[in-house]
Design a protein around this motif. Structure first.
Motif, short mmCIF file in Angstrom:
data_model
loop_
_atom_site.label_atom_id
_atom_site.label_comp_id
_atom_site.label_asym_id
_atom_site.label_seq_id
_atom_site.Cartn_x
_atom_site.Cartn_y
_atom_site.Cartn_z
N VAL B 24 0.87 -1.18 0.00
CA VAL B 24 0.00 0.00 0.00
C VAL B 24 0.90 1.23 0.00
CG1 VAL B 24 -1.78 1.28 1.25
CG2 VAL B 24 -1.75 -1.22 1.34
N GLN B 25 0.71 2.10 -0.97
CA GLN B 25 1.51 3.33 -1.01
C GLN B 25 0.60 4.53 -0.96
OE1 GLN B 25 4.17 3.15 -4.37
NE2 GLN B 25 5.02 1.20 -3.68
N ASN B 26 0.83 5.40 0.04
CA ASN B 26 0.01 6.60 0.22
C ASN B 26 -1.48 6.29 0.17
OD1 ASN B 26 2.37 8.13 0.39
ND2 ASN B 26 2.49 8.23 -1.85
N GLY B 27 -1.85 5.24 0.86
CA GLY B 27 -3.26 4.92 0.95
C GLY B 27 -3.82 4.19 -0.27
N VAL B 28 -2.97 3.95 -1.27
CA VAL B 28 -3.46 3.26 -2.47
C VAL B 28 -2.93 1.83 -2.48
CG1 VAL B 28 -3.58 3.29 -4.99
CG2 VAL B 28 -3.45 5.44 -3.70
N LEU B 29 -3.83 0.87 -2.66
CA LEU B 29 -3.45 -0.54 -2.68
C LEU B 29 -2.82 -0.85 -4.04
CD1 LEU B 29 -3.64 -3.21 -1.09
CD2 LEU B 29 -5.86 -3.58 -2.13
N LYS B 30 -1.49 -1.05 -4.01
CA LYS B 30 -0.79 -1.29 -5.29
C LYS B 30 -0.77 -2.78 -5.63
CE LYS B 30 1.12 2.83 -6.16
NZ LYS B 30 0.56 3.67 -7.21
N GLN B 31 -0.59 -3.58 -4.60
CA GLN B 31 -0.47 -5.01 -4.86
C GLN B 31 -1.09 -5.78 -3.71
OE1 GLN B 31 3.57 -6.47 -4.86
NE2 GLN B 31 3.01 -8.43 -5.79
N CYS B 32 -1.78 -6.85 -4.03
CA CYS B 32 -2.39 -7.67 -2.99
C CYS B 32 -2.54 -9.07 -3.56
CB CYS B 32 -3.74 -7.07 -2.60
SG CYS B 32 -4.49 -7.88 -1.19
N ASP B 33 -1.50 -9.88 -3.38
CA ASP B 33 -1.49 -11.19 -4.03
C ASP B 33 -1.40 -12.31 -3.01
OD1 ASP B 33 -1.36 -9.92 -6.45
OD2 ASP B 33 0.80 -10.24 -6.74
N LEU B 34 -2.02 -13.39 -3.37
CA LEU B 34 -1.79 -14.63 -2.64
C LEU B 34 -0.94 -15.46 -3.59
CD1 LEU B 34 -2.27 -16.55 -0.35
CD2 LEU B 34 -4.43 -17.17 -1.38
N GLN B 35 0.35 -15.56 -3.27
CA GLN B 35 1.25 -16.25 -4.19
C GLN B 35 1.34 -17.73 -3.86
OE1 GLN B 35 4.96 -14.15 -3.69
NE2 GLN B 35 4.30 -12.55 -5.12
N ILE B 36 1.18 -18.52 -4.88
CA ILE B 36 1.32 -19.96 -4.68
C ILE B 36 2.72 -20.32 -5.12
CG2 ILE B 36 0.39 -22.23 -5.22
CD1 ILE B 36 -1.46 -20.19 -3.76
N VAL B 37 3.55 -20.63 -4.14
CA VAL B 37 4.96 -20.84 -4.48
C VAL B 37 5.34 -22.31 -4.42
CG1 VAL B 37 5.63 -18.55 -3.74
CG2 VAL B 37 5.56 -20.38 -2.07
N GLU B 38 4.33 -23.13 -4.39
CA GLU B 38 4.57 -24.56 -4.34
C GLU B 38 5.15 -25.02 -5.66
OE1 GLU B 38 5.04 -27.23 -2.06
OE2 GLU B 38 3.58 -25.86 -1.23
N THR B 39 5.87 -26.12 -5.61
CA THR B 39 6.39 -26.65 -6.87
C THR B 39 5.26 -27.23 -7.70
OG1 THR B 39 6.76 -28.70 -5.68
CG2 THR B 39 8.65 -27.27 -5.99
N PRO B 40 5.33 -27.09 -9.03
CA PRO B 40 4.31 -27.73 -9.86
C PRO B 40 4.38 -29.25 -9.69
CG PRO B 40 5.72 -26.27 -11.17
CD PRO B 40 6.35 -26.38 -9.82
N ARG B 41 3.22 -29.92 -9.73
CA ARG B 41 3.21 -31.36 -9.47
C ARG B 41 3.05 -32.21 -10.72
NH1 ARG B 41 1.47 -32.77 -4.32
NH2 ARG B 41 2.53 -34.71 -4.77
N PHE B 42 2.35 -31.70 -11.73
CA PHE B 42 2.24 -32.39 -13.02
C PHE B 42 1.47 -33.70 -12.98
CE2 PHE B 42 6.31 -29.99 -13.32
CZ PHE B 42 5.91 -29.09 -14.29
#
Ligand code: SF4
Ligand code: SF4
Ligand code: SF4
Lengths: 251, 428
Positions: B24-42
């Motif tokens: 959040v920069q100066n009250g503005v939401l710039k980024q809001c992610d739920l990152q899935i960093v798990e390895t791909p399973r295939f």
């Protein structure tokens, strides 16, 4: 002082850690002799001064290696927990297929977005002091292993074939029931739970030392399996080990 | 606070690895992610070329918690493809087994993953001293759920005796009677669970979304059915792609989905919103005691909806056992395929929501596979919840905001190893 124990997971389904949680719930006395300092799935606290590390899952990307080495450096004892960590497990199935094709099949033209390489057991990355085999691990074996580790002993796992367990359990052999089984080449220790439930062994505890691959294939053939079916059976959990025996490197 | 960076690396007390990243920069939401960093399973790729009988064993390894759910959806997909009709006994046993898994997973989530936040502790372990009755109750309920699964399919994590067309092993009547007695005795634990949940102070955050669940006649359904949406509309299972519309986003190795809005929710709360009127009367009473009436739009209440399902599954398991006891258990050979080439979709409501397996089979070997997993379907919805929540709590400390976000993500009971594996909050 109670030894400090930490749990880690790499590429896995976390089924072995769930089995650990279940074992600890059924054997609360184990919690009185060890101190768990890290178990991400079950707790938010995180301590880095552990002596025993249990690692679940296989290594499937270069960026996991540094973390695995870091754990090795910290821990006095590293235990591979379950087939993924012990054998590469089901994750290694794709090692026989061209990696590019596999990535493309699942992620299409975005295939390069996610890092991956052939799946490997922990022992391919670091030295491992002990293994608890199985997919998932066996509860009793985990509890016994903890006791052994506390006594400064390396947990022993059987190196004789599953058929011995199976006879002791008084199962009727799957081959006599017109079906197939990998018991003759698979490591015992699970009380032959699959044949007892009417399913042939899939080899999740890994191969015994010096398995006779030629004669198990012959037996499977004689029981009506095609070469493709035999290859599939031997690759559910045993891809990494059989490729090593054949001297084949991952595609 | 108008500028805020949150960066939770590997959210704890969830299954798998994920990160929450908020900027959040100066009250503005710039980024809001739920990152899935798990390895791909295939998994989809690994299924190709394998005999159809392997599919349920392999795909149960997608997830250690929902192993029975994956096996069930997988078997249904294979059976649809090969024209297999399971017997009434098989159907009953599968339902009973399924309840075991829902109970096990919901108890784990409610007591071990969610409750510690509300009780102000980092894990369930200190509760063993401060609230031993709560911990012992959770363990008792989990043990019963695990024993129920083990009695029907041989093992909880990764079922053994479930196969295409039926089972390879059957519980004895004696075992079923014992389980029934334990289920009846566990009614007191169910009541206590509802009481515990009624006492928790759930955050008052609401965001209306589309709720999606399977629907089947008069049944509060967990296996088969059609796809139903709170926004209106019903779709056959074969048309699942019309609902899931998967897309790939760079910050997540799990795919995202959207249907009639920008996102939708699956899981216990979605099931409750859609199938509430089909709950067992005791479960409906529990919902009332918790103040839940559809449509509930507070995602933090997913745990409350799970508690209602705990009551329902316990009661329905008793009814299923009664039916099995009355019929008597027969040793049956699994129903045989009527063809070896075909295509089929199987679906089930696993603890976290709707799960689809879709296979193409040729001459008995799988040639094409697609699995759409509940956490994947919830990811876009979680992110939109986070985006709606963050601006309303910017006046709090970074610590409180982080906790609120973690609790929100945890409320969904995301199963990151199944979505490929996911969770960690990063304030960048
Ligand atoms: S060995 Fe089996 S149960 Fe254990 S993590 Fe791997 S897939 Fe899951
Ligand atoms: S069923 Fe399998 S493990 Fe048992 S005796 Fe036969 S081959 Fe050996
Ligand atoms: S019987 Fe074979 S596949 Fe089954 S648990 Fe034992 S080793 Fe694993």
């Amino acid at each position: 002082m109670k030894p400090k124990v930490a749990f880690f997971e790499f590429t896995s389904c976390e089924g072995c850690q769930l089995t650990v949680l279940d074992t600890l719930q059924r054997h609360p006395e184990l919690l009185e002799v060890i101190e768990i300092v890290q178990f991400r799935e079950a707790m938010s606290e995180r301590g880095e001064d552990y002596q025993i590390a249990f690692i679940e899952g296989s290594c499937t990307r270069p960026s996991d290696e540094a973390k695995i080495r870091e754990i090795r450096e910290q821990a006095q004892i590293v235990v591979a927990l379950g087939a993924c960590a012990h054998l590469g497990g089901i994750n290694a199935i794709r090692n026989r297929m061209p990696l590019e094709q596999t990535r493309e099949y699942v992620y299409g033209d975005k295939k390069d977005w996610f890092e991956t390489y052939p799946a490997r057991p922990l022992s391919a990355v670091i030295e491992v002091d002990a293994v608890i085999p199985g997919c998932p691990i066996d509860r009793k074996e985990f509890a016994t292993a903890v006791t052994h580790l506390l006594q400064g002993r390396k947990p022993a796992i059987p190196d004789y074939p599953l058929c011995i367990d199976c006879k002791l359990t008084e199962n009727v052999c799957m081959f006599l029931r017109g079906q197939t089984c990998l018991g003759p080449v698979t490591r015992a220790g699970c009380e032959a739970i699959c044949p007892a439930q009417g399913q042939g062994c899939e080899g999740c505890r890994g191969l015994i030392p010096s398995p006779n691959m030629h004669s198990i294939k012959q037996a499977l053939r004689e029981h009506g399996m095609t070469e493709d079916q035999i290859a599939a059976k031997l690759s559910l959990f045993l891809t990494y080990q059989t490729m090593q025996l054949e001297g084949v490197t991952p595609a | 606070m108008t500028t805020l960076k949150v960066d939770v690396h590997h959210v704890t007390r969830v299954e798998g690895h994920g990160n929450i990243v908020v900027d959040v920069q100066n009250g503005v939401l710039k980024q809001c992610d739920l990152q899935i960093v798990e390895t791909p399973r295939f998994f989809e790729a690994m299924l190709r070329g394998r005999p159809y009988l392997d599919a349920s064993h392999l795909t149960s390894r997608i997830c250690g918690i929902c192993a029975v759910g994956h096996a069930t959806a997988s078997l249904r997909a294979t059976e649809q493809a090969l024209g297999v009709t399971p017997s009434p006994q098989t159907t009953l046993l599968r339902k009973l087994n399924f309840h075991g898994e829902i109970l096990d997973s919901h108890i784990l989530h409610i007591y071990m993953l969610v409750a510690p936040d509300y009780l102000g502790v980092g894990s369930v372990i200190p509760l063993a001293q401060s609230a031993p009755d709560v911990v012992l109750r959770a363990l008792r309920m989990k043990q019963l759920a695990g024993d129920l699964c083990a009695a029907i399919c041989g093992r909880h994590t990764h079922p053994i005796s479930m196969t295409v067309g039926g089972f390879t092993h059957f519980p004895s009547l004696e075992t079923l009677r014992e389980l029934r007695a334990r289920l009846v005795a566990s009614r007191a634990d169910c009541d206590a669970t509802i009481e515990l949940l009624a006492g928790l102070d759930f955050p008052r955050f609401e965001r209306d979304t589309e709720y999606v669940a399977l629907h089947k006649g008069e049944e509060y359904c967990f296996i088969d059915g059609v796809i139903d949406s709170s926004d209106g509309g019903r779709w056959d299972l074969e048309d699942y792609r019309l609902i899931t519309n998967e897309t790939i986003v760079p910050h997540s190795s799990a795919k995202h989905t959207r249907h009639q809005r920008d996102s939708y929710m699956v899981g216990a709360l979605a099931r409750f919103n859609i199938n509430h009127d089909k709950l067992h009367p005791r479960a409906r009473a529990a919902a009332e005691a918790l103040g839940l009436a559809p449509k509930v739009i507070n995602p933090y209440l997913i745990a409350a909806a799970q508690a209602v399902e705990v009551v329902h599954c316990t009661e329905d398991a008793i009814l299923l056992i009664d039916q099995l006891l009355e019929m008597g258990i027969r040793h049956e050979e699994p129903a045989a395929p009527t063809r070896l080439t075909g295509e089929g979709v199987g679906a089930a409501e696993v603890p976290r929501g709707t799960l689809f397996h879709h296979y193409q089979i040729e001459d008995g070997a799988i040639v094409g596979a697609n699995c759409v997993i509940p956490t994947g379907q919830n990811l876009a919805n979680i992110e939109l919840d986070m985006r709606a929540l963050v601006p309303t709590i910017l006046d709090r400390s970074q610590e409180d905001i982080t906790l609120a976000l973690e609790m929100l993500v945890r409320a969904y009971d995301p199963c990151i190893s199944c979505s490929t594996h996911m969770l960690n909050v990063r304030f960048v």
